[in-house]
Structure formats: C-alpha cells, structure tokens
Design an enzyme around this catalytic site. Structure first.
Site, PDB file in Angstrom:
ATOM      1  N   GLN A 227      -2.024  16.641 -21.921  1.00 38.89           N
ATOM      2  CA  GLN A 227      -1.276  17.346 -22.966  1.00 38.89           C
ATOM      3  C   GLN A 227      -2.236  18.076 -23.898  1.00 38.89           C
ATOM      4  O   GLN A 227      -1.994  19.227 -24.269  1.00 38.89           O
ATOM      5  CB  GLN A 227      -0.416  16.353 -23.754  1.00 38.89           C
ATOM      6  CG  GLN A 227       0.712  15.774 -22.917  1.00 38.89           C
ATOM      7  CD  GLN A 227       1.537  14.758 -23.678  1.00 38.89           C
ATOM      8  OE1 GLN A 227       1.282  14.463 -24.834  1.00 38.89           O
ATOM      9  NE2 GLN A 227       2.541  14.211 -23.009  1.00 38.89           N
TER      10      GLN A 227
ATOM     11  N   ASP B 131       1.680   7.020 -16.316  1.00 37.85           N
ATOM     12  CA  ASP B 131       3.108   6.850 -16.629  1.00 37.85           C
ATOM     13  C   ASP B 131       3.780   5.788 -15.758  1.00 37.85           C
ATOM     14  O   ASP B 131       4.922   5.424 -16.004  1.00 37.85           O
ATOM     15  CB  ASP B 131       3.845   8.181 -16.451  1.00 37.85           C
ATOM     16  CG  ASP B 131       3.436   9.195 -17.514  1.00 37.85           C
ATOM     17  OD1 ASP B 131       2.952   8.780 -18.593  1.00 37.85           O
ATOM     18  OD2 ASP B 131       3.590  10.405 -17.263  1.00 37.85           O
TER      19      ASP B 131
HETATM   20  C1  S3P Z   1       1.831  14.618 -19.566  1.00 35.67           C
HETATM   21  C2  S3P Z   1       0.622  14.007 -19.749  1.00 35.67           C
HETATM   22  C3  S3P Z   1       0.462  12.570 -19.988  1.00 35.67           C
HETATM   23  C4  S3P Z   1       1.721  11.795 -19.578  1.00 35.67           C
HETATM   24  C5  S3P Z   1       2.979  12.442 -20.069  1.00 35.67           C
HETATM   25  C6  S3P Z   1       3.106  13.855 -19.528  1.00 35.67           C
HETATM   26  C7  S3P Z   1       1.887  16.064 -19.354  1.00 35.67           C
HETATM   27  O1  S3P Z   1       0.233  12.349 -21.358  1.00 35.67           O
HETATM   28  O2  S3P Z   1       1.649  10.462 -20.030  1.00 35.67           O
HETATM   29  O3  S3P Z   1       4.112  11.698 -19.676  1.00 35.67           O
HETATM   30  O4  S3P Z   1       2.928  16.580 -18.915  1.00 35.67           O
HETATM   31  O5  S3P Z   1       0.877  16.734 -19.626  1.00 35.67           O
HETATM   32  P1  S3P Z   1      -1.249  12.452 -22.000  1.00 35.67           P
HETATM   33  O6  S3P Z   1      -1.706  13.838 -21.874  1.00 35.67           O
HETATM   34  O7  S3P Z   1      -1.055  12.032 -23.423  1.00 35.67           O
HETATM   35  O8  S3P Z   1      -2.077  11.488 -21.219  1.00 35.67           O
END
Ligand code: S3P
Length: 441
Positions: free
Chosen positions: A177, A323
C-alpha cells in the site's frame, strides 16, 4: 449497544464437522479491483473491468472516484465501465471521502491525491480510524505533499496545489500500500520516483500501470517510474481473489471429500505464500490449468484432505501470505504439532489486531495459542466449539467458520457484517461447498 442494535448485527452459526466437495469460484481480487478504478479514473479513455469485486471496500474506492467527477457505470454484476478523467482531470470532492473499512482505499488514495490541485479529506470507520497512516504520509511529504494526519491516523487531510518531486525511498515496512501510494504520487511528480522494498510485496500496481501504458521498471526490489506519463484506458480482467480462495483451500485440506476444486484463482507469485505454507504443512494442493488473465496469472487449485503437520513458517513467506494468516492459524490449530509464525508484526495493525483476535478465538475453541510480539505459536489439538468474537474483522470471521469443519461442537461467530468488505456471498459459497453455515440476526 441496546438490544435492537445488537440483534441487527449478524452472526455466523456453523455446525460442527462435515466435509466440502465439488467446486467453488470465489469473487474478484480486492487489491486489483481497487487499483482498476483508481487507475481507470485517471486514464484517458474508457476502461472496462470484468470480475470487479463488488465488496464494500472496493465500492468505497469507486464512490470516491465518482465524488471526484469520474463517471463510473456498473452495467452488469462484476462489470465496471470507467470514463477516465485523465491525469489532471479529477475534481474537488464536495465532502470528505469515506473509505469505510478499507486501508487500501485510504493509503492508495493518499498517493493519488497528494499531487492534486484541490484539498481533500479522507475518513474511515472505527477500525480504519485506528490504523497507521504516517507510513504513507511521511514519504509523500518528502515528495513535497502537504498532509495532516490525526495523531498518525485518519482523518487525513491533503492540501492541494503542492508541487511534487520524485524521491528515492527505502520502505521501512514491507507494504504494497505504501509502495503504491508513492508510485501513484510519482505520476504527478517531477523526475523519477524510486521505491526500494525490504521484501517482495504484491506488485499489482506495477503490473496495472504497465497495462495502462506507463513504463515502470522493477528489478531486485527496486521499482521506478517517471512522472507525467498519461495513462491510456485499458481492458482489465480481475481474477478470483487468492485471499478469498485461501479459506476454501484450508477447508479442502481439512475436510475435502475426494478432490475439491477452487476455480479461477489469481496466482500472482507475490500473493501465493499461503499455498506454499499449506504445502509445507503437508497439504495436497495441485495447481492446474495455469493461464493468463490480462497481466495476472490465474489457475484452478485442486485440494484433497490432508494430514497437516505444524511447521515454523519461513519469514520470507510472511509478506506473501499476510492476509491469509487468520485461516492459516486455523490450519495450524488442526495440524499435528506446533506451528510458529514470526516476522508478522503487521498482523497487529490490520482490520483488527489479528494476532490477539485469533489467539482469543482459538482459546475459546480449546486450542493453545501463545501470542508473540510479531506472530503466534499454535499447538495443534482438538477444536471444541463455542462462541468466538470476530473483532469486526472479516478475515477472522471467515477463518472461524472454516474451523467449524474440525470442531466437535457448533461454532458461533459474532459480528460478521464486515465479511461484506471483502467477500460478499461468503456464506452462500461456503454452503455450496457443503459447510452448514447460517447467517442470523
Ligand atoms: C494490500 C496490501 C497489504 C494487504 C492488504 C491489501 C494492497 O497491506 O494486507 O489487504 O492491496 O496493496 P500492506 O501494504 O499494509 O501490507
């Protein structure tokens, strides 16, 4: 909570035991669906999306794009048609953008909004309002963005008119993210933006940007793009979400009658850690019919009931399965021996503190599970039954529904409304597989 409010909150009632059989198809990938509307919204031309996940999280992103003047049609289930506004075509939203429960919607939108000419404010529900936003705000500020968080949390306000410059940024957490937020801001920045990952994280943003014609380089965990490139509308096919499939892969490993098939599962190698972990635990999983859906690999996965054993999960697999740990913990509870997960401190800042929430729920079902600062140690055993709290977390709720397959008494999971954030129709698909689950209010 008064009685009326309490009775309106749905719970899952799941009979103990049983088996799963036949085949299921899970809905579209959440991560890819968010990105499809964000990128489609700033592309030039009409982007068509098939297999879009119509969950609350992804609809929050879709509604945010609509609130910024993007015309988005939903002509049929899973089909979304986006009239892109172009890189500089978004308009000031009339009010705060409500991202609901969705961390992805909020953090990616921070990147997208950092370089706009207008001010914007992002808000979320009770859970999202407790989650850390400085991890995205800090690098964006280094690029020149003007962002206020609320003591590190939402609401987040972005002040328009900032001039962004590319940065070379070493991520401090392995977060797709945050990586994506920086890359999206990089589209609006002068010069080149580079992100360095401490470990491989999901690469859907990079793949999709390329599908929209933006050159993105990526090698050895270093990802770069140059600012100013216009995105060209694309056709996107969203594969089934491997994170949703994981519930049924564990269900199959615990209790398949013959061979149980999960169809159309996204097989992006940055997402398949759960499949590798289940295999290390002894699960009989076969990936069949591999193919490409646009830019993303897809396959069907066949699973048979397997005798699972406890393992020490290799830390390198943790970000690739981040996840899926709630349901992997359930697999561990049903395995012979002890499973240890470390290096997973990120689980503490998901939709709930998933280390705590899972440990509590497993205890309630009679399983010994010791929370560690960055993971969980689980001693496989016999699951009893009883009442488990979801902590308002969709994946915790679904994980315990799967646990019932190996329980000796029924399992009641409280507060499952948030299942709709990622997996609308979960209970119906679970029933189709043979799980005796009812949603009651
Ligand atoms: C996601 C990244 C992950 C994941 C989330 C979706 C994404 O989070 O846990 O459900 O779509 O980029 P983080 O980037 O905080 O690890």
């Amino acid at each position: 909570m008064d009685r009326e409010t309490r009775s309106a909150v749905p719970s899952f009632h799941v009979a103990a035991g049983g088996c799963v059989r036949g085949e299921v198809t899970v809905p579209g990938d959440k991560s890819i669906s968010h990105r499809a509307v964000l990128l489609g919204g700033i592309a030039q031309g009409t982007t068509e999306v098939e297999g879009f996940l119509e969950s609350e999280d992804c609809l929050a992103t879709l509604n945010a794009m609509r609130a910024m003047g993007v015309n988005v049609e939903r002509p049929a289930p899973g089909r979304v048609v986006i009239d892109g506004a172009g890189l500089r075509g978004l308009k000031a939203p009339a009010q705060a953008l409500d991202m609901g429960n969705a961390g992805t919607a909020m953090r990616l939108s921070m990147g997208l909004l950092a370089g706009q000419a207008f001010d914007s404010t992002l808000v979320g529900d009770e859970s999202l309002s407790k989650r850390p936003m400085e991890r995205a705000a800090a690098p964006l500020r280094q690029m020149g963005a003007r962002i206020d968080t609320t003591a590190g949390h939402p609401p987040v306000t972005l002040h328009g008119g900032a001039r962004l410059s590319g940065i070379d940024y070493q991520l401090t957490v392995a977060s797709a993210q945050v990586k994506s937020a920086i890359l999206l801001a990089g589209l609006y920045a002068d010069g080149v933006t580079t992100v360095r990952e401490p470990a491989v994280t999901r690469d859907h943003t990079e793949r999709m940007l390329r599908a929209f014609g933006v050159p993105v380089t990526s090698a050895g965990g270093v990802i770069s793009l140059a600012g100013g490139a216009e995105l060209k509308a694309s056709y996107l096919h969203v594969p089934g979400d491997v994170s949703s499939a994981a519930f049924f892969l564990v269900a199959g490993a615990l209790a398949a009658e013959g061979s149980f098939l999960v169809r159309d599962v996204g097989m992006n190698p940055t997402r398949t850690g759960a499949i590798e972990i289940l295999r290390l635990m002894g699960a009989d999983l076969r990936v069949v019919n591999p193919r490409l859906a646009g830019d993303e690999p897809v396959a069907d996965v066949e699973v048979r009931a397997s005798r699972l054993k406890g393992i020490t999960v290799p830390p390198s697999l943790v970000p690739l399965a981040i996840d899926e740990f709630p349901v992997l913990f359930v697999a561990a509870a049903c395995a012979e021996g002890t499973t240890v997960v470390t290096g997973a401190e990120e689980l503490r800042v998901k939709e709930s503190d998933r280390i705590q929430a899972m440990a509590q729920g497993l205890h309630a079902l009679g399983i010994q599970a010791e929370p560690l600062p960055d993971g969980l140690r689980i001693h496989g055993g016999t699951l009893g039954g009883g009442t488990v709290r979801s902590h308002g977390d969709h994946r915790v709720a679904m994980a315990f529904a799967i646990a019932a397959l190996k329980a000796t008494r029924p399992v009641l999971i409280e507060d499952v409304a948030n299942v709709a954030t990622s997996f609308p129709g979960f209970a119906a698909i679970a029933r189709q597989a043979g799980i005796a689950i009812e949603e009651r209010r």
